[in-house]
Design an enzyme around this catalytic site. Sequence first.
Site, mmCIF file in Angstrom:
data_model
loop_
_atom_site.group_PDB
_atom_site.id
_atom_site.type_symbol
_atom_site.label_atom_id
_atom_site.label_comp_id
_atom_site.label_asym_id
_atom_site.label_seq_id
_atom_site.Cartn_x
_atom_site.Cartn_y
_atom_site.Cartn_z
ATOM 1 C CG ASP A 1 37.562 22.967 -10.554
ATOM 2 O OD1 ASP A 1 37.486 24.003 -9.874
ATOM 3 O OD2 ASP A 1 37.118 21.872 -10.168
ATOM 4 C CE LYS A 2 40.358 26.440 -5.228
ATOM 5 N NZ LYS A 2 40.514 26.428 -3.752
ATOM 6 C CG HIS A 3 41.534 19.790 -5.677
ATOM 7 N ND1 HIS A 3 40.263 19.452 -5.280
ATOM 8 C CD2 HIS A 3 42.377 19.118 -4.853
ATOM 9 C CE1 HIS A 3 40.322 18.616 -4.271
ATOM 10 N NE2 HIS A 3 41.605 18.392 -3.984
ATOM 11 C CB SER A 4 42.547 24.033 -2.114
ATOM 12 O OG SER A 4 42.938 23.898 -0.768
ATOM 13 C CE LYS B 1 38.557 13.263 -5.025
ATOM 14 N NZ LYS B 1 38.779 13.080 -3.614
ATOM 15 C CE LYS B 2 38.924 19.085 -8.338
ATOM 16 N NZ LYS B 2 37.885 20.101 -8.263
ATOM 17 N NE ARG C 1 44.786 7.228 0.402
ATOM 18 C CZ ARG C 1 44.632 8.441 -0.128
ATOM 19 N NH1 ARG C 1 43.633 8.698 -0.937
ATOM 20 N NH2 ARG C 1 45.481 9.394 0.153
ATOM 21 C CB SER D 1 42.753 10.421 -3.961
ATOM 22 O OG SER D 1 41.656 10.996 -3.325
ATOM 23 C CB THR E 1 34.134 24.331 -0.917
ATOM 24 O OG1 THR E 1 35.497 24.710 -0.863
ATOM 25 C CG2 THR E 1 33.376 25.326 -1.769
HETATM 26 N N1 URA Z 1 42.141 15.162 -1.055
HETATM 27 C C1 URA Z 1 41.669 14.112 -1.764
HETATM 28 O O1 URA Z 1 40.657 14.213 -2.459
HETATM 29 N N2 URA Z 1 42.329 12.947 -1.670
HETATM 30 C C2 URA Z 1 43.444 12.777 -0.939
HETATM 31 O O2 URA Z 1 43.992 11.698 -0.915
HETATM 32 C C3 URA Z 1 43.928 13.882 -0.192
HETATM 33 C C4 URA Z 1 43.255 15.076 -0.291
#
Ligand code: URA
Length: 431
Positions: free
Chosen positions: A79-82, A186-187, A167, A182, A119
């Site tokens: 996967d990719k995360h931006s 999730k990833k 936060r 964070s 997305t």
């Molecule tokens: N995206 C996230 O999921 N968490 C963060 O803290 C910042 C960007």
Amino acid sequence: MFPQEIIRQKRDKKTLTADEIRFFIKGVADASIADCQASALTMAIFLNGLNKAETVALTLAMRDSGDVLKWHLNGPVIDKHSTGGVGDKVSLMLAPILAVCGGYVPMIAGKGLGHTGGTIDKLDSIKGYQTLADNKTFQKTVKEVGCAIVGQTANLAPADKKLYALRDVCGTVESIPLITASILSKKLAAGLEYLVMDLKCGKGAFMPDLKHAKALAKTIEETANDAGTKTTALITDMNEVLGNSVGNAIEVREALAYLKGETPEHRLDEVTRSLAVNLLVSAKLYKTKNEAAANVEKAIKSGAALEKFAQMVRALGGASDFIEKPEKYLPQAKIVRPVFAKKEGFVEEMDIREIGMLLVGLKGGRTHPDQKLDYATGLSAFCHIGDKLDAKTPLAFVHAQTEEDFTKTASALQKLIKVGSQKRQSKVILS
Ligand code: URA
């Protein structure tokens, strides 16, 4: 163990043990630790930081606060995360490209946040597409199609959901260990084996300069690799719109044109291909970058990636003729009209944060978490730094539902883009 003692230790710059971190995060998830205590710890971490072992322990504790998906597939789970930007529709093209190239992509994506688009909001603009698909449908789609993009379910890293919301309203978002835990919690909960990060850098990003972006990249790579997910990071520019459009349905149209092989905006193309090549080589699907690049090209040019996108839309509730007749399933704004600069010249710079907020003004982004969006609105044919503007070439087209919204957006746009005599060059891959 007592929450207040853990907060005091971090307040006093001491190191927390993995047991203390696990105890605290479990308490955040089951609500035995109060919001005020959770907020206090995030502020102590914001001010005093975490070392490498603490960051790994926080990430794993947050991952384990809910379901952790397990996959038994015939290829790597990737996967990719931006970190988020304006006009960033890369996931829509990248997920099907990666699936064509042999990866399995269980992409859990987010909604828009502040000035940045999400997305999930883009996919929600497609009539019928279920971004809230249940776990069974999600897993079946990944297995059978090769990719599925859905939203975060309630039980995926729930401690992050809680901490992120705190936060957001307590001024502790921009902390390297907190962002790392964070994102990665999730990833990792999605069961990934390989990840590529697109770290945005610039006026429209959480990390405003290269020094901070590099520090975040290093922490994310080290933490993810220690936690068992091989991760590489690219740092990309977020000082201007990525691609030609901003807005939910409008960005889906741009992604479709890309997958149909139409000439793309070159920065969007460069980011998409670079992320794909990096991840495919890191996941050992191809031996060299050249081989990976050739297969990415083939996935696009052959129409295979477009067909994968169509299969994903169908599997997640969209129409079977979505690709053939997208206009039947994507909303269109009542007014679509160009806006011109007040003088001729070159685009020198733009206030990208405020440009992202124009979509919020057009009701395509949120001012309240429960707000229903207008998926049709936004901006298309957006100019880029270095472009020559004249009486025939506009800043952008505004897609609005009312004359009032159009006029407000058009006059804001003219102020947010600086036009002058210098022809500037802009780089998109920064590191
Ligand atoms: N995206 C996230 O999921 N968490 C963060 O803290 C910042 C960007």
